[in-house]
Design a protein around this motif. Structure first.
Motif, PDB file in Angstrom:
ATOM      1  N   PHE A   1       0.840  -1.188   0.000  1.00  0.00           N
ATOM      2  CA  PHE A   1       0.000   0.000   0.000  1.00  0.00           C
ATOM      3  C   PHE A   1       0.882   1.248   0.000  1.00  0.00           C
ATOM      4  CE2 PHE A   1      -2.694  -3.338   1.546  1.00  0.00           C
ATOM      5  CZ  PHE A   1      -3.934  -3.043   0.998  1.00  0.00           C
TER       6      PHE A   1
ATOM      7  N   VAL B   1      -5.242   3.059   5.919  1.00  0.00           N
ATOM      8  CA  VAL B   1      -6.011   2.449   4.830  1.00  0.00           C
ATOM      9  C   VAL B   1      -7.478   2.362   5.230  1.00  0.00           C
ATOM     10  CG1 VAL B   1      -6.346   0.337   3.470  1.00  0.00           C
ATOM     11  CG2 VAL B   1      -4.038   1.166   3.933  1.00  0.00           C
TER      12      VAL B   1
ATOM     13  N   HIS C   1     -12.553   1.851   1.523  1.00  0.00           N
ATOM     14  CA  HIS C   1     -12.620   2.340   0.145  1.00  0.00           C
ATOM     15  C   HIS C   1     -11.296   2.117  -0.604  1.00  0.00           C
ATOM     16  CE1 HIS C   1     -13.967   4.887  -3.144  1.00  0.00           C
ATOM     17  NE2 HIS C   1     -12.836   5.563  -3.053  1.00  0.00           N
ATOM     18  N   ASP C   2     -10.174   2.196   0.111  1.00  0.00           N
ATOM     19  CA  ASP C   2      -8.861   2.014  -0.506  1.00  0.00           C
ATOM     20  C   ASP C   2      -8.597   0.567  -0.928  1.00  0.00           C
ATOM     21  OD1 ASP C   2      -8.132   4.697   0.046  1.00  0.00           O
ATOM     22  OD2 ASP C   2      -7.317   4.134   2.008  1.00  0.00           O
TER      23      ASP C   2
ATOM     24  N   GLN D   1      -9.238  -0.869  -4.606  1.00  0.00           N
ATOM     25  CA  GLN D   1      -8.502  -0.105  -5.613  1.00  0.00           C
ATOM     26  C   GLN D   1      -7.011  -0.405  -5.573  1.00  0.00           C
ATOM     27  OE1 GLN D   1      -9.559   3.942  -4.760  1.00  0.00           O
ATOM     28  NE2 GLN D   1     -11.691   3.617  -5.286  1.00  0.00           N
ATOM     29  N   VAL D   2      -6.448  -0.393  -4.385  1.00  0.00           N
ATOM     30  CA  VAL D   2      -5.008  -0.576  -4.240  1.00  0.00           C
ATOM     31  C   VAL D   2      -4.619  -2.042  -4.382  1.00  0.00           C
ATOM     32  CG1 VAL D   2      -3.046  -0.311  -2.671  1.00  0.00           C
ATOM     33  CG2 VAL D   2      -4.786   1.483  -2.814  1.00  0.00           C
TER      34      VAL D   2
END
Length: 188
Positions: free
Chosen positions: A143, A150, A153-154, A157-158
Motif C-alpha cells: 500500500f 487504509v 474504500h482504498d 482499488q489498491v
C-alpha cells in the motif's frame, strides 16, 4: 502455479456508528471483511463483538446470516492469488484467531485517520487496517500508505480486487448459487 480466490466484502449496515463514519468518508461502504470462499463462510474482520455495542470490538469471524449483516448493502470483490500466498493469509489469520483474547478494536485509530495521523496500537486493528496488514504481511500487495491509514474504500482499488457483486447481502444469501456463478464467471 495453482491459484486461489480471495474475497473482500465491503458493507454498510446502516447502524448509527456506520452512519457517523459515512458522514466523514462520504463512501457507500465503511466496513471491510475478508473471506477465502465464494460463499463467504470463512469471513474475518475486526469489528463489534456485541451487536448492540459498537465500542466492544476485536477480531471477529462474521456471519452473513446474522441480523446486522443480512440487511447490509454490500460490494463483493475477488482476486486470484497464488495458493501459497492464500495459505500464508489463512495461517496469519489463524494465529490471530487462536490468540483473539489478546487483540482489541483500534477505535482510536479511526479518529487518527480523520487527522491523517499514523496510529498503531499493539494487537489492535480496525477492519481495513487488519485486512491491509494481512495483505501486506503475506506478500499479496503493498500500500502507498501505512495500514493504519487504509480505509475500506482504498482496499479494492489498491489491492487489485475486481467487483463481482453489489447489492443487498440478503440477496446474496437468498441466491448463493446465482451469485457464486456470477463470481466465478466474472473473475476468470
Amino acid at each position: 502455479m495453482e491459484k486461489k480466490e480471495i474475497y473482500l466484502l465491503l458493507t454498510d449496515t446502516g447502524t448509527l456508528f456506520t452512519k457517523t463514519i459515512k458522514l466523514y468518508t462520504k463512501n457507500p461502504f465503511n466496513h471491510a471483511s475478508i473471506a477465502f470462499d465464494g460463499t463467504l463462510t470463512e469471513l474475518y474482520s475486526f469489528g463489534r463483538k456485541n451487536i448492540h455495542n459498537p465500542f466492544i470490538g476485536g477480531f471477529v469471524k462474521e456471519n452473513i446470516h446474522d441480523n446486522l449483516m443480512r440487511e447490509a448493502d454490500c460490494a463483493i470483490y475477488s482476486r486470484s492469488i497464488p495458493a501459497e500466498q492464500c495459505e500464508k493469509m489463512i495461517n496469519y489469520i489463524q494465529k490471530i484467531k487462536e490468540q483473539q483474547d489478546q487483540y482489541r478494536y483500534n477505535l482510536l485509530g479511526l479518529f487518527a485517520i480523520i487527522l491523517r495521523i499514523r496510529f498503531n496500537r499493539e494487537n489492535a486493528f480496525f477492519c481495513s487496517q487488519f485486512i491491509a496488514t494481512v495483505l501486506a504481511e503475506c506478500g499479496v500487495t503493498t500500500f502507498p500508505k501505512p495500514p493504519s491509514l487504509v480505509t475500506p474504500h482504498d482496499l479494492p482499488q489498491v489491492a487489485g480486487f475486481q467487483l463481482v457483486y453489489r447489492g443487498k447481502l440478503s440477496d446474496f444469501h437468498t441466491h448463493p448459487n446465482k451469485v457464486n456463478r456470477h463470481i466465478q464467471n466474472t473473475t476468470h
